[in-house]
Scaffold this active site. Structure first.
Site, PDB file in Angstrom:
ATOM      1  N   ARG A 143       0.857  -1.192   0.000  1.00 57.94           N
ATOM      2  CA  ARG A 143       0.000   0.000   0.000  1.00 57.94           C
ATOM      3  C   ARG A 143       0.891   1.239   0.000  1.00 57.94           C
ATOM      4  O   ARG A 143       1.504   1.568   1.006  1.00 57.94           O
ATOM      5  CB  ARG A 143      -0.926  -0.022   1.220  1.00 57.94           C
ATOM      6  CG  ARG A 143      -1.664   1.281   1.442  1.00 57.94           C
ATOM      7  CD  ARG A 143      -2.777   1.150   2.471  1.00 57.94           C
ATOM      8  NE  ARG A 143      -2.377   0.561   3.733  1.00 57.94           N
ATOM      9  CZ  ARG A 143      -1.780   1.221   4.727  1.00 57.94           C
ATOM     10  NH1 ARG A 143      -1.454   2.482   4.582  1.00 57.94           N
ATOM     11  NH2 ARG A 143      -1.483   0.597   5.857  1.00 57.94           N
ATOM     12  N   HIS A 168      -3.494   4.364   4.966  1.00 59.55           N
ATOM     13  CA  HIS A 168      -4.652   3.463   5.044  1.00 59.55           C
ATOM     14  C   HIS A 168      -5.893   4.131   4.468  1.00 59.55           C
ATOM     15  O   HIS A 168      -6.618   3.551   3.662  1.00 59.55           O
ATOM     16  CB  HIS A 168      -4.881   3.065   6.501  1.00 59.55           C
ATOM     17  CG  HIS A 168      -6.088   2.214   6.718  1.00 59.55           C
ATOM     18  ND1 HIS A 168      -6.181   0.919   6.251  1.00 59.55           N
ATOM     19  CD2 HIS A 168      -7.258   2.474   7.342  1.00 59.55           C
ATOM     20  CE1 HIS A 168      -7.364   0.420   6.582  1.00 59.55           C
ATOM     21  NE2 HIS A 168      -8.040   1.341   7.233  1.00 59.55           N
ATOM     22  N   TYR A 191       4.109   4.639  11.514  1.00 55.21           N
ATOM     23  CA  TYR A 191       4.402   3.206  11.646  1.00 55.21           C
ATOM     24  C   TYR A 191       5.256   2.643  10.516  1.00 55.21           C
ATOM     25  O   TYR A 191       5.525   1.439  10.495  1.00 55.21           O
ATOM     26  CB  TYR A 191       3.103   2.392  11.767  1.00 55.21           C
ATOM     27  CG  TYR A 191       2.087   2.623  10.668  1.00 55.21           C
ATOM     28  CD1 TYR A 191       2.168   1.938   9.461  1.00 55.21           C
ATOM     29  CD2 TYR A 191       1.030   3.515  10.840  1.00 55.21           C
ATOM     30  CE1 TYR A 191       1.246   2.136   8.462  1.00 55.21           C
ATOM     31  CE2 TYR A 191       0.087   3.727   9.840  1.00 55.21           C
ATOM     32  CZ  TYR A 191       0.200   3.038   8.658  1.00 55.21           C
ATOM     33  OH  TYR A 191      -0.720   3.240   7.656  1.00 55.21           O
TER      34      TYR A 191
END
Length: 386
Positions: free
Chosen positions: A273, A277, A286
């Protein structure tokens, strides 16, 4: 007291009955140790050039669709958008391997797969805009509603596929889910039922590295997600999710197997990705930029363009045409999404129950009275102003 402490336990050597033995040989079910690839290998010579060109055009359009939808969130025209940038090869292949009679069961990130299957680009965003229930007729398009709860679409896909098989309908269901969804109970229940029933369903896991902020290593200790298939008695396939030709081939084989009565297959596509998100997420908390940059070198659009140009199937003019077509799509999407939707307040009570409850009837009557009063006020005000 344990069994070994019971009197005479030392002489007790039970022999399991024959029923314990595996129903199937597990060896053929195991995935390959490395993700399957086509681009850059000898296998690409067997792929139809027209298919490669179509995949490229759809990838370019999909990349632009993701960019435009993300921009719409920043303009306040879209509430939220989970981008699939970097995963376009998975999205496009999933749509193209299905026949018209088949069903697609997407997750919330799979708007691009729905569009590639033929859904109107605006209708694919309607649910995320918050205008209507789903935004399209699932039966008309054979696309289940975009599913926000993780993995709940998987048992639905199994149910539809099993029902189709019982009715004698030649239908396959392809259910898409992210790596995070494999940690949900619905995932395991769906795989078990599908395998026992030999339902014509393909489970397609897009392993993009993170379940929001949770990396795969904190979700499972399995060698791969595809290895989970053997525990349920179905084949597991591992494929390079950024290799559009490889994903198309593996999914095509799984769909064909399901259609001829071979049962379900679990396919794991290893991808990444590229963006957050959703537009509400801060991915820098993260993961590091160097990781993202490393994956950009394995970008699905670049991989396919390199293959096509290297084989003389695509030139700069062809690339420009694909981009121009994508820009026209984005412009139309932008114009239509910038128009305010015409909302009907009474639709709040439609499709909630087949027969409205007493409470819903009371609420509907209260809203109707409020709307009528507002209309009377507007009409009287207009008359007073004349």
């Amino acid at each position: 007291m344990t069994v070994q402490e019971l009197p005479g336990a030392a002489a007790y050597r039970p022999t399991p009955p024959p029923a314990w033995k595996p129903i199937t040989d597990p060896a053929p079910l195991l995935p390959d140790p490395e993700p399957y690839r086509v681009l850059g290998t000898d296998a690409v010579a067997d792929v139809d050039p027209e298919l490669l060109l179509r995949l490229h055009a759809e990838l370019v359009r999909g990349r632009r669709y993701n960019a435009q939808a993300t921009a719409l969130t920043k303009q306040g025209r879209l509430a939220v958008y989970p981008s699939s940038t970097g995963q376009e090869a998975c999205e496009i292949a999933a749509a193209l391997v299905l026949e018209e009679r088949d069903w697609l069961f997407p997750s919330y990130r799979d708007t691009l797969a729905a569009v590639a299957r033929g859904l109107d680009p605006v209708e694919a965003l309607t649910l995320l805009r918050g205008d209507r229930h789903t935004g399209y007729d699932p039966r008309e398009h054979r696309i289940a509603p975009l599913c926000t709860p993780l993995a709940t679409q998987l048992p639905h896909a199994v149910g539809l596929a099993h029902a189709a098989r019982l009715k004698g309908d030649d239908v396959v269901a392809l259910a898409m889910v992210g790596d995070g969804g494999t940690s949900e109970g619905d995932f395991h229940e769906a795989l078990n039922f599908a395998a026992v029933w030999k339902a014509p369903v393909v489970f397609f896991v897009q392993n993009n590295g993170f379940a929001i902020s949770v990396p795969l290593a904190k979700q499972t200790a399995a060698p791969s997600l595809a290895h989970k298939a053997v525990g349920y008695g179905m084949p597991g396939r591992l494929v390079d999710g950024n290799d559009a030709a490889a994903v198309h081939q593996v999914l095509s084989e799984a769909v064909a197997r399901a259609r001829r009565g071979g049962g379900p297959t679990l396919v794991e596509a290893v991808t990444y990705r590229m963006e957050a998100h959703t537009n509400a997420d801060d991915a820098t908390r993260y993961r590091v930029d160097s990781e993202v940059e490393a994956w950009k070198a394995h970008d699905p659009v670049r991989l396919l363009e390199r293959e096509l140009t290297g084989r003389g199937l695509l030139d700069d003019e062809g690339i420009a045409r694909a981009k121009e077509a994508a820009e026209r799509m984005a412009a139309a999407l932008r114009d239509r999404m910038n128009a305010d939707p015409e909302l009907a307040p009474m639709d709040l009570f439609t499709h909630v129950y087949a027969e409205q409850t007493g409470q819903l009837r009371e609420q509907a009557a209260a809203l109707r009275a409020e709307l009528d009063a507002e209309q009377d006020h507007d009409e009287h005000g207009a008359e007073a102003g004349r």
